[in-house]
Design a protein around this motif. Structure first.
Motif, PDB file in Angstrom:
ATOM      1  N   GLN A  28       0.738  -1.376   0.027  1.00 56.45           N
ATOM      2  CA  GLN A  28      -0.102   0.044   0.108  1.00 56.45           C
ATOM      3  C   GLN A  28       0.953   1.096   0.016  1.00 56.45           C
ATOM      4  O   GLN A  28       0.592   2.370  -0.587  1.00 56.45           O
TER       5      GLN A  28
ATOM      6  N   LYS B 207      -9.143   9.409  -3.231  1.00 54.72           N
ATOM      7  CA  LYS B 207      -9.579   8.668  -1.792  1.00 54.72           C
ATOM      8  C   LYS B 207      -8.012   8.680  -1.102  1.00 54.72           C
ATOM      9  O   LYS B 207      -7.084   8.552  -1.465  1.00 54.72           O
ATOM     10  N   ASN B 208      -8.347   8.815   0.202  1.00 59.64           N
ATOM     11  CA  ASN B 208      -7.339   8.406   1.147  1.00 59.64           C
ATOM     12  C   ASN B 208      -6.589  10.081   1.181  1.00 59.64           C
ATOM     13  O   ASN B 208      -5.437   9.749   1.680  1.00 59.64           O
TER      14      ASN B 208
ATOM     15  N   GLN C   2      -4.479   3.846   3.092  1.00 61.80           N
ATOM     16  CA  GLN C   2      -5.557   3.080   3.450  1.00 61.80           C
ATOM     17  C   GLN C   2      -5.518   2.897   5.138  1.00 61.80           C
ATOM     18  O   GLN C   2      -6.749   2.570   5.725  1.00 61.80           O
ATOM     19  N   ARG C   3      -4.499   2.689   5.779  1.00 52.64           N
ATOM     20  CA  ARG C   3      -4.380   2.221   7.191  1.00 52.64           C
ATOM     21  C   ARG C   3      -3.590   3.452   7.984  1.00 52.64           C
ATOM     22  O   ARG C   3      -2.924   4.305   7.367  1.00 52.64           O
TER      23      ARG C   3
ATOM     24  N   GLU D 145      -7.415  -3.518   7.675  1.00 54.54           N
ATOM     25  CA  GLU D 145      -7.134  -2.110   8.100  1.00 54.54           C
ATOM     26  C   GLU D 145      -6.167  -2.127   9.397  1.00 54.54           C
ATOM     27  O   GLU D 145      -5.866  -0.851   9.828  1.00 54.54           O
TER      28      GLU D 145
ATOM     29  N   THR E  91      -4.186  -3.169  -1.693  1.00 53.21           N
ATOM     30  CA  THR E  91      -5.041  -1.868  -1.503  1.00 53.21           C
ATOM     31  C   THR E  91      -6.564  -2.042  -1.848  1.00 53.21           C
ATOM     32  O   THR E  91      -6.900  -2.557  -3.130  1.00 53.21           O
TER      33      THR E  91
ATOM     34  N   SER F 218     -10.183   1.997  -4.595  1.00 51.62           N
ATOM     35  CA  SER F 218      -9.684   3.674  -4.765  1.00 51.62           C
ATOM     36  C   SER F 218     -10.019   4.336  -5.952  1.00 51.62           C
ATOM     37  O   SER F 218     -10.251   3.694  -7.143  1.00 51.62           O
TER      38      SER F 218
END
Length: 738
Positions: A106, A200-201, A231-232, A283, A726, A729
């Motif tokens: 990721q 995203k993110n 993402q995390r 996550e 991932t 997204s």
């Protein structure tokens, strides 16, 4: 307060549109003179030969400057035919590259590639990756890892060379991936391009470039910035970079160019997790304080000299600096207590090299190449044990750790260097429609390690090792042109993998007094036979059968009966055989009806079928096993619909068969749920959609979705942990050019 990505995007778009200081990412990269791109060695104007021009949309020219690629399996992807690749999406970049396996993570701190089941994909240690013919590895010989990857916006095409690549570019088994940088705009003194994207993110990315040609000079400069929260937790990243090209053509026979690349990357490392944790919550963050800092700066000077229509010399000289710094910790899952210490690491590389290649065309259709390569790197490696879990990357402590429990002390210090030299020659002989290419390359590597501090838990001696290997490599290729624009090719070539620093002086293994790591280099012999062509308008195909024999694989093994506890030694553990089929097809329905059309609707597909196994091994239990990371199939397919300067849309998917992650073909820790990892990485199929749309000649809208079906998967795995892929997204943005 964190600034809004949307506001940043609007401000940047307005600013660049008003003052027109944007940079250029032109789809009209300046071509070399036509004779460079000739498929035949005698003088042919390829640009006037429409069928051959179509073929060169998929294959490298048979003589590509001073590189002879005829009889070698090659493929290229021209990025101006794809929608814009955003956020260093390597799945999008390699969507049409047959057989190349990507092990995904990721955070963008590493690039993990593998091919035909040879070696672990971790950090692309078994794949040669170049930018404009110059290695991107941290240390080409001693530490061949990829921690920095050029932004796709700076590239014009991706070249892939299979069997025989070692004879063209040197160490590491096939293939070679060569990333070709965009050239300055040739028809204007000033052109500009600015691209700004959110997603995203909290993704925000901007890329800005200017370029042009004026008289005898040309130039290109870009600056770029990308950030994401990930993402995390602790999955954030930020990249700052710049590129500069300055070219000078004093006359029609000479060209000088100066190129500079700079990257500054910081990422969090949310950590790997057990299989049980992955199933419960992918996550989860297991290393909330781990960080990675990467800096790389490289300067190169290239001289292209044409002595006459038959003779050309290209010389590249480069120097650079790379710093890999990290703060790592033992993974844990709340509510477990956090580890009491972290480990700081600093891995520095100061490197430089030269590569000179001479091409001479002779008689009718023949050509001879001769070249020399030299490389040197200094690579000190240091570690410290630190009590402060948030300590900065530049924190340093002088005294050596005396016990494993001691903190704020130096844990490891190795001075390392590598030297490499090679001389090589190839010739293509032609008679009628037949061609024969014999090749030879002589290589020499030297790896030197001098250790002054070792981990306090090890009882071994300090490492003081210097090894040298001289390796001759040979190859031969044979082919025939037949029918309408079809060609057979057959190639047998040797390759090898030099010993690395860790092979001869691992800082982490324990050995008995006087015992040393002294494995032989890994050797490779590859066979490939195939046929490719475009026998009718709109159709291209390439199919081949291959076999790769790998001997003297290097692995860490228990030292044997009577050795001290936990004593390991790096040895040549065995041989593997990799054979299979690789095929590629592309059919453009609109070009089939009208070769001059500006609209294209193509279906593309490629597949690699692999049968790999251990043929001999020091561990009898592994005999007949599948080598780790050798999936039975790897398939890609998609649709590409585009109209020049109007729109581009691509739907692509990649499907990877299940595969063992370790050579034993067994699960890890089968009775311990906290560390258990299944024997096989599950099969998975991923789908991506992206598109560009021009609302005017200067303004383009960009959008895309990765992992369209939101597949939960992983394909990066270690002996006690996995890294999740991932989730779905998306991004949207716009670009402006002038």
């Amino acid at each position: 307060m964190k600034p809004s990505p949307l506001k940043e995007t609007l401000v940047l778009l307005l600013g660049f549109a008003c003052v027109c200081t944007a940079a250029a990412q032109t789809d009209k990269a300046r071509e070399r003179p036509a004779k460079d791109d000739a498929v035949r060695l005698n003088k042919i104007d390829v640009s006037a030969t429409a069928p051959w021009r179509v073929k060169l949309d998929y294959l490298m020219p048979e003589v590509n400057g001073p590189l002879i690629t005829v009889t070698k399996k090659t493929s290229i992807t021209k990025l101006d035919r794809l929608p814009t690749v955003i956020d260093n999406n390597l799945r999008g970049l390699f969507a049409q590259t047959p057989g190349l396996m990507l092990s995904e993570q990721q955070t963008p701190g590493q690039t993990n590639l593998a091919y035909r089941g040879i070696g672990n994909p971790q950090e692309s240690e078994f794949v040669t990756v170049l930018q404009d013919g110059i290695p991107l590895q941290s240390d080409w010989i001693g530490y061949p890892t990829i921690f920095v990857f050029p932004l796709p916006q700076t590239l014009s095409e991706v070249q892939s060379i299979r069997g025989g690549s070692s004879l063209l570019y040197g160490p590491q088994p096939p293939p070679t991936i060569n990333l070709v940088s965009r050239k300055p705009v040739a028809d204007r003194a000033l052109a500009g391009y600015s691209e700004n994207v959110i997603g995203k993110n909290d993704l925000f990315a901007t890329f800005n470039q200017i370029s042009g040609t004026s008289g005898t000079w040309d130039y290109l400069a870009d600056v770029h910035y990308r950030r994401s929260d990930g993402q995390r937790d602790n999955g954030d990243s930020s990249l700052r970079g710049a590129d500069l090209h300055l070219g000078y053509r004093p006359d029609a026979s000479a060209y000088w160019s100066l190129d500079f690349h700079a990257y500054d990357l910081e990422t969090g490392d949310p950590g790997k997790m057990s299989y049980a944790t992955f199933l419960r919550d992918e996550e989860t963050t297991t290393t909330p304080d781990a960080r990675l800092w990467t800096e790389r700066y490289q300067l190169s000077l290239t001289h292209d000299r044409r002595f006459d229509e038959r003779t050309q010399l290209i010389t590249k000289v480069w120097t650079g600096y790379q710093d890999l710094a990290s703060r790592s910790q033992t993974p844990f899952v709340s509510p477990q207590p956090a580890p009491a210490t972290v480990q700081l690491q600093d891995d520095v590389f100061r490197f430089g090299g030269i590569d000179a290649r001479l091409l001479h065309r002779w008689a009718r259709g023949n050509a001879f190449t001769l070249g020399v390569t030299g490389y040197h790197s200094d690579a000190p490696f240091r570690q410290w044990t630190v009590a402060d879990r948030r300590t900065g990357r530049h924190t340093r402590f002088g005294p050596a750790c005396l016990t494993p429990a001691q903190t704020d002390c130096a844990r490891l210090h190795q001075e390392r260097s590598s030297d490499y030299a090679a001389v090589f020659a190839e010739n293509v002989f032609r008679w009628g429609k037949w061609h024969l290419v014999p090749s030879v390359r002589l290589e020499r590597e030297t790896v030197d390690i001098d250790e002054s501090v070792k981990p306090p838990n090890l009882t071994r001696d300090l490492v003081d090792r210097k090894v040298t290997h001289n390796v001759p490599l040979f190859g031969i290729g044979f082919g025939n042109d037949f029918g309408h624009l079809n060609e057979t090719y057959f190639n047998v070539s040797q390759g090898w993998r030099p010993v690395r620093y860790f092979d001869v002086g691992s800082p982490f293994g324990n050995t008995a007094a006087g015992q040393i790591n002294d494995p032989d280099p890994t050797h490779v012999l590859s066979f490939e036979a195939g046929v490719h062509g475009n026998p009718r308008n709109g159709l291209f195909y390439d199919v081949s059968l291959f076999q790769v024999n790998v001997t003297d694989r290097i692995e860490s093994q228990p030292a044997g009966p009577g050795a001290p506890p936990n004593n390991t030694i790096n040895v040549n553990t065995g041989d593997t055989r990799h054979r299979g089929f690789e095929g590629q097809i592309d059919y453009d329905f609109l070009a089939a009806r009208d070769p001059q059309t500006q609209q294209h609707f193509s279906v593309f597909a490629n597949v690699a079928l692999l049968d790999a196994e251990f043929r001999s091994t020091r561990n009898p239990a592994n005999l007949g096993n599948k080598p780790a990371f050798s999936p039975r199939y790897l398939a890609r397919a998609g649709l590409n619909w585009r109209e020049d300067h109007h729109f581009k849309v691509m739907l692509s998917c990649v499907s990877t068969a299940s595969q063992y992650f370790q050579d034993s073909n067994l699960p890890a820790f089968p009775t311990d749920a906290s560390r258990y990892v299944p024997a096989k990485v599950p099969q998975h199929t991923l789908v991506d959609l992206s598109g560009d749309y021009w609302i005017s000649r200067s303004v383009r809208l960009l959008a895309g979705v990765s992992n369209l079906t939101d597949r939960k998967y992983y394909n990066r795995v270690f002996s006690n942990a996995i890294e999740p892929g991932t989730a779905r997204s998306y991004y949207a943005g716009a670009s402006f050019e002038f």
